[in-house]
Design a protein around this motif. Structure first.
Motif, PDB file in Angstrom:
ATOM      1  N   ASN B 129      -5.317   4.725 -51.312  1.00  0.00           N
ATOM      2  CA  ASN B 129      -4.179   4.419 -50.446  1.00  0.00           C
ATOM      3  C   ASN B 129      -4.293   3.022 -49.827  1.00  0.00           C
ATOM      4  O   ASN B 129      -3.290   2.415 -49.467  1.00  0.00           O
ATOM      5  CB  ASN B 129      -4.064   5.475 -49.338  1.00  0.00           C
ATOM      6  CG  ASN B 129      -2.688   5.497 -48.710  1.00  0.00           C
ATOM      7  OD1 ASN B 129      -1.723   5.907 -49.348  1.00  0.00           O
ATOM      8  ND2 ASN B 129      -2.579   5.035 -47.481  1.00  0.00           N
ATOM      9  N   TYR B 130      -5.522   2.516 -49.702  1.00  0.00           N
ATOM     10  CA  TYR B 130      -5.674   1.139 -49.216  1.00  0.00           C
ATOM     11  C   TYR B 130      -4.992   0.174 -50.163  1.00  0.00           C
ATOM     12  O   TYR B 130      -4.591  -0.916 -49.785  1.00  0.00           O
ATOM     13  CB  TYR B 130      -7.151   0.761 -49.114  1.00  0.00           C
ATOM     14  CG  TYR B 130      -7.925   1.522 -48.064  1.00  0.00           C
ATOM     15  CD1 TYR B 130      -7.377   1.761 -46.814  1.00  0.00           C
ATOM     16  CD2 TYR B 130      -9.201   1.978 -48.325  1.00  0.00           C
ATOM     17  CE1 TYR B 130      -8.078   2.454 -45.850  1.00  0.00           C
ATOM     18  CE2 TYR B 130      -9.922   2.673 -47.355  1.00  0.00           C
ATOM     19  CZ  TYR B 130      -9.350   2.910 -46.127  1.00  0.00           C
ATOM     20  OH  TYR B 130     -10.055   3.585 -45.183  1.00  0.00           O
ATOM     21  N   GLN B 131      -4.894   0.546 -51.428  1.00  0.00           N
ATOM     22  CA  GLN B 131      -4.295  -0.351 -52.413  1.00  0.00           C
ATOM     23  C   GLN B 131      -2.816  -0.061 -52.614  1.00  0.00           C
ATOM     24  O   GLN B 131      -2.014  -0.975 -52.705  1.00  0.00           O
ATOM     25  CB  GLN B 131      -5.027  -0.230 -53.762  1.00  0.00           C
ATOM     26  CG  GLN B 131      -6.544  -0.327 -53.646  1.00  0.00           C
ATOM     27  CD  GLN B 131      -7.008  -1.605 -52.975  1.00  0.00           C
ATOM     28  OE1 GLN B 131      -6.318  -2.606 -53.020  1.00  0.00           O
ATOM     29  NE2 GLN B 131      -8.161  -1.561 -52.335  1.00  0.00           N
ATOM     30  N   THR B 132      -2.459   1.211 -52.702  1.00  0.00           N
ATOM     31  CA  THR B 132      -1.064   1.575 -52.930  1.00  0.00           C
ATOM     32  C   THR B 132      -0.645   2.601 -51.889  1.00  0.00           C
ATOM     33  O   THR B 132      -1.127   3.728 -51.909  1.00  0.00           O
ATOM     34  CB  THR B 132      -0.900   2.188 -54.338  1.00  0.00           C
ATOM     35  OG1 THR B 132      -1.502   1.312 -55.283  1.00  0.00           O
ATOM     36  CG2 THR B 132       0.560   2.379 -54.667  1.00  0.00           C
ATOM     37  N   ALA B 133       0.237   2.193 -50.965  1.00  0.00           N
ATOM     38  CA  ALA B 133       0.662   3.101 -49.908  1.00  0.00           C
ATOM     39  C   ALA B 133       1.331   4.319 -50.519  1.00  0.00           C
ATOM     40  O   ALA B 133       2.109   4.207 -51.459  1.00  0.00           O
ATOM     41  CB  ALA B 133       1.605   2.390 -48.959  1.00  0.00           C
ATOM     42  N   GLY B 134       1.033   5.484 -49.985  1.00  0.00           N
ATOM     43  CA  GLY B 134       1.676   6.708 -50.434  1.00  0.00           C
ATOM     44  C   GLY B 134       0.777   7.572 -51.292  1.00  0.00           C
ATOM     45  O   GLY B 134       1.099   8.732 -51.557  1.00  0.00           O
TER      46      GLY B 134
END
Lengths: 417, 434
Positions: B129-134
């Motif tokens: 999630n740090y890289q891609t929200a959601g």
């Protein structure tokens, strides 16, 4: 030769400064240092425990009954509880721990570290040395800790008392159970207070007064994190309440919220601690600002400040207990016993006599009485009171767990820009 | 001749042949005997500094190495999703709706079922999630749903997973896993310079999400400003200290040291009282009628500069003072007797001799300033905070320790580079603490 020596000295000085930097950075540095020390101590502790167990085993052979019956045996249990300090922690001591100590002899140590609890529990877990037994955190932190596997899952059928109206614990807490690892105690809300003497003849009636700098000129205080502010900004920018989180999930929606906040940016002061806004209001530094409802209650009713408060669009949030994962068996039993007692219907209702936060159990609401010192009815000061709860937001934990990092980066870039 | 020198039986004690090795009183060759006693001395010396060495090792070297490792560590993904990582090898998405082969789904569902038993599925979700929200909520949701997914055949697993959430039928979430499938990643460093590492490589973040480079730049700029102000304010005081009569100098020194000994927090809070809108300065100016509305003296860069300059000033004055004390007054007198004006004597004789003090104070103040945390936090508001405040935020609030470590490592490199530049330009030999 001397040149080299000087270079070396210079480098050493540099290293020290860097150490200071690492320490200032708060975690990665001193956490690791802790690790080294902590592991040693945990080894020592383990060794001591073993020794103690051996002794204990021998004693038990000698006088089994004596050890079993002796009430004093319980009293050397000491639990470390972590909370927020201030009036809130006092209310927990009055309602939970003082009567529990009187009944069982178990004593408590309080650590006022809830604000940093997430990072500290993680550090303790990585060091393999859990020193906390029970930790009070807000719902969002509980979810994060539960996600990381740092706190244990709660079995609500066995570890928590059923409601005294006959409902099961799960029914009694209802939708307040936001995480598998979290036993909620209170419902609090983030809402808005204003200076009654600075708003003229037309005191604010709804949340959008925050953005109305013409009617209510002057500084306003908002929290330094995006939670709540983004929702209020969209609401006051004409987004329907039901659509807010859908809108906020899109980059355009985030920009829209920030654009709305930007209209009052020059008048904003940002707070981090719940005590900031009441203080700013008392000092006359701001005309209106957001804070926790209990802080406003204390400023208005207990201190008699010229402050009024709104319940409109108040943002519900939960505060409750989590139990760190990996506690040794004896401490775990002691904690579970205390938790069973401290989260039952009566105890949660008792807490409301000391602070204006709503009990998280439905069955506690009818038992809420009067303020312990002021003698005023507390029910009407609860965020959960029907008259106050006409227009509420419930913090969307899943949404914020997903989007917090992204929105926060934008929010901070906006703040700093 | 020379080949007989080391012969052990070259002679008896007391009567060495003229060309043999010189022997000590006990008959051993002198060189060996000397070496031994020197070695013993060295060991003793080493034993004396051993506590410091161990301390430095434990409290500085180990944490710094740990921080560097953490800034690239990504082991949670390959450890939690081992089968998925292998199955995803060689797959490239042809479009946003392209999905990996069913075998990937089967491997993933098996990985997740095992991870959910150990409550690790949310950890890997949080990491991604740090890289891609959601992503976090998708993994959390799988904790309960994964058990019921039919894994009898790859196709069934695929259908079952997409049934749980349509996200699993899109390429993006698989690309995220694929990008972060290694033991180590440069992703945190990419984030630390406002970039994102995704399947197409490193991409710049949109301007409204760029924050770290700006904060680095601000930290360095404000630290330089603070250092220069400290030097300008401290120089005359240090001169006065070293040139007054002893009684006055001692009094002055106490005035410098008193704030130095006072708690950092107390001094910062005192500045808060002075600088706030209803504070002492604004109130006095308003009541004197000099200003109409209060000046914004705090919660901005001005507040940070003022408070930090005050707090760091002693670190500038003390090295300057100890250097100036050693400058003989006769040099300036000699220059004047040769016809130099006061200013020339100062510029050409006194000042060059005091430069090492400025250098020492400057390096000290700058390095302390660049890692400062508590003062910007209290009086800096939003525009006056430093990079360290953001590092603390990532450690305490978002638990993104990888990013915090990457930012810390960059700060460390920045300081080392500046130190090197300083060495090149001024010369580190030109630093004196007394």
């Amino acid at each position: 030769m001397t040149t080299k020596l000087k270079r070396l000295l210079g480098l050493m000085a540099l290293l020290f400064a860097l150490g200071a930097t690492a320490a200032a950075c708060g975690g990665s540095g001193d956490t690791e240092t802790d690790d080294a020390g902590a592991e040693e101590t945990s080894d020592d502790a383990a060794a001591e425990e073993e020794a103690a167990e051996e002794d204990g085993a021998m004693e038990e052979e000698d006088g089994d009954d004596e050890a079993m019956e002796d009430e004093g045996g319980d009293s050397d249990i000491e639990l470390t509880l972590v909370s927020w300090g201030g009036a809130y922690q006092t209310s927990q001591q009055k309602a939970y721990t003082e009567p529990y100590t009187a009944d069982t002899g178990v004593s408590f140590i309080w650590d006022e570290s809830s604000a940093d609890a997430v990072a500290k529990i993680r550090a303790q877990s990585e060091a393999g040395n859990i020193t906390w037994d029970l930790v009070d955190v807000v719902g969002a932190d509980a979810i994060r800790l539960c996600d990381e596997g740092l706190v244990m899952e709660i079995d609500f059928d066995t570890m928590v008392a059923p409601g005294d109206d006959g409902s099961s614990a799960v029914e009694d807490f209802g939708e307040n159970l936001v995480s598998d690892c979290f036993i909620p105690q209170i419902v609090y809300s983030t809402t808005v207070g204003y200076r009654t003497d600075l708003v003229g003849d037309t005191p604010p009636t709804d949340i959008c007064a925050l953005f109305d700098t013409e009617t209510y000129p002057g500084k306003r205080a908002l929290e330094s994190r995006p939670l709540n502010n983004m929702e209020w900004a969209l609401l006051c920018d004409g987004v329907a309440k039901d659509d807010i989180y859908d809108v906020l999930a899109t980059p355009e929606g985030q920009d829209q919220a920030l654009a709305k906040l930007d209209t009052i940016k020059d008048d904003l002061i940002f707070w981090d601690a719940g005590a900031d806004t009441p203080q700013l209001l008392a000092d006359g530094e701001i005309v209106i600002g957001s804070t926790y409802n209990g802080r406003l209650f204390s400023a208005i009713e207990e201190q008699g400040q010229p402050i009024g408060m709104l319940w409109d669009a108040q943002m519900y949030d939960y505060d409750g207990w989590v139990i760190p994962a990996g506690l040794p068996e004896d401490r775990l039993q002691a904690v579970l016993d205390f938790v069973y007692y401290a989260t039952d219907t009566q105890r949660l209702a008792d807490q409301a006599a000391y602070i204006s936060y709503g009990p998280a159990r439905a069955s506690s609401a009818p038992l809420v009485g009067q303020h312990a010192e002021l003698g005023i009815d507390m029910a009407q000061h609860m965020p959960t009171d029907p008259a106050n709860a006409e227009n509420i937001f419930v913090t969307q934990y899943d949404f914020w767990a997903d989007y917090r990092d992204d929105i926060d980066t934008k929010y901070q870039a906006w703040l700093a820009g | 001749m020379t080949d007989t020198v080391t012969s052990p039986d070259a002679g008896n004690a007391g009567a060495p042949p003229e060309d043999g090795p010189i022997l000590a009183a006990d008959g051993t060759p002198l060189a060996r005997s000397l070496n031994r006693s020197v070695r013993r001395q060295k060991i003793r010396a080493l034993a004396l500094i051993a506590p410091l060495l161990v301390f430095v090792l434990i409290s500085f070297i180990v944490p710094i190495v740990g921080m560097l490792l953490r800034s690239v560590d990504n082991s949670v993904v390959p450890e939690t999703l081992p089968r998925t990582v292998v199955a995803l090898e060689g797959w490239t998405a042809s479009g946003p709706d392209d999905t990996p082969p069913p075998e990937v789904y089967e491997a993933f569902v098996l990985d997740i079922q095992k991870a959910a038993d150990e409550r690790r599925h949310t950890v890997v979700g949080g990491r991604l999630n740090y890289q891609t929200a959601g992503v976090a909520s998708k993994f959390r949701q799988l904790g309960r749903a994964a058990e019921d997914i039919d894994t009898s055949s790859p196709e069934a697993a695929k259908a079952g997973l997409i049934d749980v959430d349509a996200t699993w039928g899109q390429a993006s979430i698989w690309q995220t896993i694929q990008t972060y499938d290694g033991e180590y990643t440069t992703g945190y460093y990419a984030n630390a310079v406002d970039r994102n590492l995704d399947v197409d490589g490193v991409q710049a973040r949109p301007d409204d999400e760029a924050i770290y480079l700006m904060l680095f730049w601000r930290t360095i700029r404000l630290s330089l400003i603070i250092t220069v102000i400290c030097a300008l304010l401290g120089y005359p005081i240090a001169w006065l200290l070293s040139n007054s009569r002893e009684r006055n100098a001692n009094l002055l020194l106490i005035l410098v040291l008193l704030p130095f000994w006072t708690s950092l927090l107390v001094r910062t809070s005192a500045w808060k009282v002075l600088l706030q809108e209803q504070g002492v300065i604004n109130e006095s100016l308003t009541s004197m009628g000099l200003i109409g509305s209060p000046l914004p003296l705090m919660y901005n860069q001005f507040g940070t500069i003022v408070a930090m300059t005050h707090i760091l000033l002693p670190f500038m004055i003390l090295p300057m003072y100890s250097v100036m004390k050693t400058i003989p007054p006769s040099y300036v007198r000699a220059a004047k007797s040769l016809g130099a004006t006061d200013f020339t004597a100062f510029r050409r004789v006194y000042f060059p001799q005091s430069v090492p003090g400025i250098g020492a104070g400057g390096v000290l103040v700058f390095i302390l300033a660049i890692g400062y945390y508590i003062t910007p936090e209290i009086v800096g508001g939003t525009t006056g905070i430093f990079i360290s405040n953001r590092i603390a935020y990532n450690i305490q609030s978002t638990l993104n320790w990888g990013l915090a470590a990457a930012l810390g490592a960059m700060l460390l490199v920045a300081v080392l580079v500046l130190y090197w530049v300083y060495d090149r330009v001024v010369g580190i030999d030109n630093v004196k603490l007394g």
